[in-house]
Design an enzyme around this catalytic site. Structure first.
Site, PDB file in Angstrom:
ATOM      1  N   THR A 152       0.815  -1.226   0.000  1.00 25.99           N
ATOM      2  CA  THR A 152       0.000   0.000   0.000  1.00 25.99           C
ATOM      3  C   THR A 152       0.839   1.262   0.000  1.00 25.99           C
ATOM      4  OG1 THR A 152      -1.648  -1.199   1.249  1.00 25.99           O
ATOM      5  CG2 THR A 152      -1.859   1.164   1.271  1.00 25.99           C
TER       6      THR A 152
ATOM      7  N   ASP B  64       2.026  -7.024  -4.060  1.00 25.06           N
ATOM      8  CA  ASP B  64       1.257  -7.005  -2.823  1.00 25.06           C
ATOM      9  C   ASP B  64       1.956  -8.016  -1.913  1.00 25.06           C
ATOM     10  OD1 ASP B  64      -2.004  -6.526  -1.933  1.00 25.06           O
ATOM     11  OD2 ASP B  64      -0.835  -8.063  -0.905  1.00 25.06           O
TER      12      ASP B  64
ATOM     13  N   ASP C  74       0.873  -6.678   5.275  1.00 23.44           N
ATOM     14  CA  ASP C  74       0.274  -7.992   5.564  1.00 23.44           C
ATOM     15  C   ASP C  74       1.293  -9.059   5.966  1.00 23.44           C
ATOM     16  OD1 ASP C  74      -2.176  -6.933   5.061  1.00 23.44           O
ATOM     17  OD2 ASP C  74      -2.420  -7.827   3.077  1.00 23.44           O
TER      18      ASP C  74
ATOM     19  N   GLN D 272      -0.207 -20.129  20.644  1.00 20.33           N
ATOM     20  CA  GLN D 272      -1.083 -19.354  19.754  1.00 20.33           C
ATOM     21  C   GLN D 272      -1.562 -18.070  20.432  1.00 20.33           C
ATOM     22  OE1 GLN D 272      -5.274 -21.479  19.623  1.00 20.33           O
ATOM     23  NE2 GLN D 272      -3.727 -22.925  18.965  1.00 20.33           N
ATOM     24  N   CYS D 273      -1.189 -17.849  21.702  1.00 16.53           N
ATOM     25  CA  CYS D 273      -1.478 -16.559  22.343  1.00 16.53           C
ATOM     26  C   CYS D 273      -0.575 -15.506  21.711  1.00 16.53           C
ATOM     27  CB  CYS D 273      -1.156 -16.598  23.833  1.00 16.53           C
ATOM     28  SG  CYS D 273      -2.203 -17.703  24.770  1.00 16.53           S
TER      29      CYS D 273
END
Ligand code: ASP
Length: 341
Positions: free
Chosen positions: A15, A59, A92, A278-279
């Site tokens: 972007t 991108d 991203d 995964q925290c």
């Protein structure tokens, strides 16, 4: 008179370098040679800025290890000529790329700052200008003795160690977080760098660019109800050399015998399995709960407080450099670029 610092901008896409096509409303890349036209403020900076760009900007959803090698080579080719590097990248997958570069650029002694933006540069309310200008200023700090000798990520007034970051928001300007390591710096009225938090590479060693990355890896995120077949599917594949296991809380998994069996067999075959929580924040502590004791016993690698992004990058780097089975676990569990505590 002393020369001004020389900064190289490397535009990969995202972007930050896009403008809106007002007819279609679609965002597309603009000609990066016209950077100064877009941001005349760049002329006011007390440093010389040169820009190079991917031949076709992408991108960052299309980012992959081949492009990481391309970024590393762009830095390698220009290393002597410039005092610092700013990599413009889509937000991203910026944490993945910046983590990978932190491993690929061994003995780095100059700042490499990744940045991007949530709104394109041409937008009236854009965050791109601040992110870009401050990143250049940070990269040009203290030319003779740059305190920053690591890959960083700058976004929305904060400078982070890149391999500690994660993108946490798809729309806020404050899009990144480093939950397990404090910020390296802040931009306010003053630009503050916390010297004591910076990474200190071994002194006097020459830059080595590690270009061999092995991406034969997978991520398994646990969830209640995860099926044996789904797990089997990954581990049955002989081409998968390492797996990041995203576990619950402080490194816990369900204790189903089928699950342990699959993991144990895989480890015996030489597959490396890394336990990462995964925290968003906090650390794996294998053995703290009954639900992680067995993982420790069978030789699962302790990812401690590493992010998934950095774990993937580190795996690709270690596999690519053919680290042997005996030392792989120890090396993974040792901080190489400040990526884990
Ligand atoms: N999709 C874009 C990219 O990552 C978003 C951004 O640049 O922030 O390339």
């Amino acid at each position: 008179m002393e020369n001004k610092p020389n900064i190289l901008l490397i535009y990969t896409g995202g972007t930050i370098g896009m403008i809106k096509d007002y007819e279609t409303g679609v965002l597309k890349a603009f000609d990066f040679d016209k950077l100064e036209e877009r941001i005349p403020e760049l002329r006011q900076l007390d440093c010389d800025v040169e820009a190079i760009s991917f031949s076709i900007p992408i991108d960052s959803s299309n980012m992959n290890p081949k492009y990481w090698v391309q970024i590393a080579e762009m830095i390698e080719e220009n290393y002597e000529k410039f005092d610092g590097f700013v990599v413009l990248h889509g937000s991203d997958t910026m944490s993945y790329s910046a983590s990978a570069l932190s491993f690929m650029l061994e003995n780095l002694s100059k700042p490499v700052i990744f940045t991007g933006s949530q709104l394109p540069i041409g937008d009236l309310r854009t965050d791109a200008k601040e992110n870009l200008i401050t990143s250049i200023q940070i990269a040009s700090l203290d030319k003779k003795n740059p305190g920053i000798k690591e890959v960083c990520l700058y976004f929305e007034y904060k400078l982070y160690r890149a391999n500690r970051t994660t993108k946490i928001n798809a729309e806020h300007f404050n899009a990144f977080a480093s939950l397990n390591y404090p910020e390296l710096g802040e931009s306010g009225v003053h630009l503050t760098i916390h010297e004591e938090r910076l990474f200190r590479p071994s002194k006097g060693k020459k830059l080595v660019i590690r270009k061999k990355l092995d991406d034969r890896i997978a991520v398994i995120k646990l969830f209640p109800g995860l099926h044996e077949e789904a797990v089997q599917c990954i581990f049955k594949n002989e081409n998968i050399k390492a797996v990041v296991l995203e576990t619950y809380g402080s490194g816990n998994t369900f204790t189903s015998p089928w699950f342990y069996k699959i993991l144990e067999e895989a480890i015996q075959r030489g597959v490396f399995i890394v336990n990462v929580t995964q925290c968003s924040g906090g650390s794996v502590i294998m053995g703290q709960y009954e639900t992680s004791v067995h993982l420790k016993k069978i030789g699962v690698i302790d990812g401690k407080d590493i992010t998934t992004e950095a774990a993937l990058a580190k795996l690709m780097y270690l596999l690519g450099n053919q680290i042997g089975r005996k030392t792989f676990k120890t090396i993974f569990e040792t901080p190489l670029r400040g990526e884990l505590s």
